[in-house]
Design a protein around this motif. Structure first.
Motif, PDB file in Angstrom:
ATOM      1  N   GLY A   1      13.628 -26.478  17.354  1.00 36.51           N
ATOM      2  CA  GLY A   1      13.566 -26.986  15.877  1.00 36.51           C
ATOM      3  C   GLY A   1      14.496 -27.979  15.390  1.00 36.51           C
ATOM      4  O   GLY A   1      15.670 -28.149  16.133  1.00 36.51           O
ATOM      5  N   SER A   2      14.282 -28.594  14.397  1.00 33.15           N
ATOM      6  CA  SER A   2      15.389 -29.519  13.753  1.00 33.15           C
ATOM      7  C   SER A   2      16.091 -28.926  12.675  1.00 33.15           C
ATOM      8  O   SER A   2      15.361 -28.430  11.527  1.00 33.15           O
ATOM      9  N   GLY A   3      17.530 -28.740  12.386  1.00 32.34           N
ATOM     10  CA  GLY A   3      18.050 -28.135  11.198  1.00 32.34           C
ATOM     11  C   GLY A   3      18.133 -29.514  10.141  1.00 32.34           C
ATOM     12  O   GLY A   3      18.358 -30.399  10.484  1.00 32.34           O
ATOM     13  N   SER A   4      18.711 -29.013   8.681  1.00 33.51           N
ATOM     14  CA  SER A   4      18.903 -29.930   7.881  1.00 33.51           C
ATOM     15  C   SER A   4      20.370 -30.434   8.045  1.00 33.51           C
ATOM     16  O   SER A   4      20.858 -31.336   7.366  1.00 33.51           O
ATOM     17  N   HIS A   5      21.050 -29.646   8.792  1.00 34.74           N
ATOM     18  CA  HIS A   5      22.567 -29.784   8.955  1.00 34.74           C
ATOM     19  C   HIS A   5      22.919 -29.698  10.360  1.00 34.74           C
ATOM     20  O   HIS A   5      22.425 -28.949  10.954  1.00 34.74           O
ATOM     21  N   VAL A   6      23.837 -30.524  10.831  1.00 31.28           N
ATOM     22  CA  VAL A   6      24.322 -30.326  12.153  1.00 31.28           C
ATOM     23  C   VAL A   6      25.975 -30.360  12.237  1.00 31.28           C
ATOM     24  O   VAL A   6      26.630 -31.130  11.537  1.00 31.28           O
ATOM     25  N   VAL A   7      26.311 -29.516  13.335  1.00 27.87           N
ATOM     26  CA  VAL A   7      27.732 -29.793  13.428  1.00 27.87           C
ATOM     27  C   VAL A   7      27.830 -30.190  14.828  1.00 27.87           C
ATOM     28  O   VAL A   7      27.037 -30.120  15.991  1.00 27.87           O
ATOM     29  N   VAL A   8      28.807 -31.269  15.151  1.00 27.99           N
ATOM     30  CA  VAL A   8      29.383 -31.837  16.354  1.00 27.99           C
ATOM     31  C   VAL A   8      30.704 -31.229  16.573  1.00 27.99           C
ATOM     32  O   VAL A   8      31.850 -31.694  16.059  1.00 27.99           O
ATOM     33  N   LEU A   9      30.861 -30.503  17.589  1.00 27.92           N
ATOM     34  CA  LEU A   9      32.234 -29.994  17.942  1.00 27.92           C
ATOM     35  C   LEU A   9      32.620 -30.447  19.356  1.00 27.92           C
ATOM     36  O   LEU A   9      31.991 -30.126  20.427  1.00 27.92           O
ATOM     37  N   PRO A  10      33.477 -31.360  19.449  1.00 20.11           N
ATOM     38  CA  PRO A  10      34.038 -31.913  20.619  1.00 20.11           C
ATOM     39  C   PRO A  10      34.940 -30.860  21.323  1.00 20.11           C
ATOM     40  O   PRO A  10      35.756 -30.047  20.704  1.00 20.11           O
TER      41      PRO A  10
ATOM     42  N   ALA B   1      35.257 -19.310  19.587  1.00 21.04           N
ATOM     43  CA  ALA B   1      34.944 -19.057  21.121  1.00 21.04           C
ATOM     44  C   ALA B   1      35.497 -20.013  22.112  1.00 21.04           C
ATOM     45  O   ALA B   1      35.744 -19.422  23.262  1.00 21.04           O
ATOM     46  N   PHE B   2      35.726 -21.404  21.647  1.00 20.74           N
ATOM     47  CA  PHE B   2      36.231 -22.314  22.504  1.00 20.74           C
ATOM     48  C   PHE B   2      37.677 -22.477  22.624  1.00 20.74           C
ATOM     49  O   PHE B   2      38.274 -23.564  23.054  1.00 20.74           O
ATOM     50  N   ASP B   3      38.352 -21.604  21.479  1.00 22.15           N
ATOM     51  CA  ASP B   3      39.813 -21.926  21.410  1.00 22.15           C
ATOM     52  C   ASP B   3      40.124 -23.219  20.928  1.00 22.15           C
ATOM     53  O   ASP B   3      41.010 -24.062  21.392  1.00 22.15           O
ATOM     54  N   THR B   4      39.172 -24.017  19.998  1.00 20.45           N
ATOM     55  CA  THR B   4      39.578 -25.272  19.390  1.00 20.45           C
ATOM     56  C   THR B   4      39.648 -25.322  17.869  1.00 20.45           C
ATOM     57  O   THR B   4      39.141 -24.360  17.226  1.00 20.45           O
ATOM     58  N   ASP B   5      39.966 -26.380  17.325  1.00 15.40           N
ATOM     59  CA  ASP B   5      40.333 -26.417  15.823  1.00 15.40           C
ATOM     60  C   ASP B   5      38.921 -26.557  15.150  1.00 15.40           C
ATOM     61  O   ASP B   5      38.271 -27.611  15.457  1.00 15.40           O
ATOM     62  N   PRO B   6      38.417 -25.865  14.557  1.00  9.23           N
ATOM     63  CA  PRO B   6      37.051 -26.092  13.691  1.00  9.23           C
ATOM     64  C   PRO B   6      37.156 -27.480  12.832  1.00  9.23           C
ATOM     65  O   PRO B   6      36.157 -27.869  12.536  1.00  9.23           O
ATOM     66  N   ALA B   7      38.550 -27.690  12.384  1.00  7.56           N
ATOM     67  CA  ALA B   7      38.649 -29.183  11.738  1.00  7.56           C
ATOM     68  C   ALA B   7      38.247 -30.262  12.449  1.00  7.56           C
ATOM     69  O   ALA B   7      37.837 -31.364  11.901  1.00  7.56           O
ATOM     70  N   THR B   8      38.222 -30.102  13.685  1.00  5.06           N
ATOM     71  CA  THR B   8      37.830 -31.440  14.596  1.00  5.06           C
ATOM     72  C   THR B   8      36.154 -31.338  14.684  1.00  5.06           C
ATOM     73  O   THR B   8      35.647 -32.571  15.305  1.00  5.06           O
ATOM     74  N   GLY B   9      35.494 -30.338  14.375  1.00 11.51           N
ATOM     75  CA  GLY B   9      33.893 -30.675  14.073  1.00 11.51           C
ATOM     76  C   GLY B   9      33.391 -31.459  13.165  1.00 11.51           C
ATOM     77  O   GLY B   9      33.868 -30.975  11.853  1.00 11.51           O
ATOM     78  N   TRP B  10      32.579 -32.103  13.427  1.00 13.16           N
ATOM     79  CA  TRP B  10      31.969 -32.876  12.311  1.00 13.16           C
ATOM     80  C   TRP B  10      30.899 -31.904  11.664  1.00 13.16           C
ATOM     81  O   TRP B  10      30.196 -31.125  12.330  1.00 13.16           O
TER      82      TRP B  10
END
Length: 226
Positions: free
Chosen positions: A116-125, A203-212
């Motif tokens: 399905g398609s959500g109304s919001h999307v996170v893109v986490l590099p 979980a990926f040990d990365t900064d959540p602030a980098t996620g769009w």
């Protein structure tokens, strides 16, 4: 900067074209008309394209994001795609030149969890991984965890850029260009997206602030075009 081609897509993996950019305020109106009235439909009509969707940034990343799902990566080497890519309309040429800090990636879609398609999307590099399959497995684990525990979770998947196919847009800088894998999480609300972003980043040990964090504008499927 070239990075190793770590995609190794599964035989049945979808492809996805990821295009993000900023636009000067003076160009916003025409840029959005072009995308909404010409570009999305034009791309989705290419044989092998399944859907096209537009997103608008709420936090981080570029102001605009387009995601185009295809049957496979092979679609991006097809005659139909080459014709559309090489013979842009005048309106397309004008607006491609208006893109600022554009990002273009052609990716294999891996570790799909949910639907399905959500109304919001996170893109986490994510960092480029030496072991692509281990990264896929990690994305599958976090997707299953979110599906089980996260209210508002809709779908997650890992985008693994293909080095050869991810040619840059006209104004895209190639200096220090790194083709990072990206975890995409679709949710039913902005709050759910923020919580999922924090969980995945941990979980990926990365900064959540980098996620769009982006909101869905609209989506078109090939089936709707007949």
């Amino acid at each position: 900067m070239n990075t190793p081609d770590l995609s190794f897509p599964a035989a049945n993996a979808n492809g996805l074209l990821f295009v993000a950019s900023d636009v000067e305020p003076a160009d916003d109106a025409d840029f959005n008309r072009w995308y909404d009235q010409e570009h999305v439909e034009e791309r989705v009509r290419i044989p092998g394209f399944l859907s096209g969707a537009r997103y608008f940034s709420l936090e981080g990343g570029r102001k605009y994001l387009g995601l185009y799902r295809t049957e496979s990566l092979a679609v991006f080497g097809s005659p139909g795609y080459r014709a559309a890519f090489e013979k842009q309309t005048p309106w397309s040429i004008a607006n491609l030149d208006r893109m600022r800090q554009p990002v273009r990636r052609v990716c294999a879609v891996r570790a799909v969890t949910g639907f399905g398609s959500g109304s919001h999307v996170v893109v986490l590099p994510l960092p480029v991984a030496a072991d692509a399959e281990a990264l896929v497995q990690s994305a599958e684990r976090i997707g299953l965890q979110l599906k089980k525990e996260q209210a508002g979770f809709v779908q997650s998947y890992l985008l693994v850029p293909d080095t050869a196919l991810s040619t840059p847009l006209p104004r895209e800088s190639t200096e220090g260009r790194v083709l990072q894998p990206m975890l995409v999480i679709e949710t039913s609300s902005a709050d759910a997206a923020r919580t999922a972003r924090a969980t995945a980043a941990g979980a990926f040990d990365t900064d959540p602030a980098t996620g769009w964090l982006l909101a869905l504008g609209w989506k078109l499927s090939a089936a709707e075009l007949g």
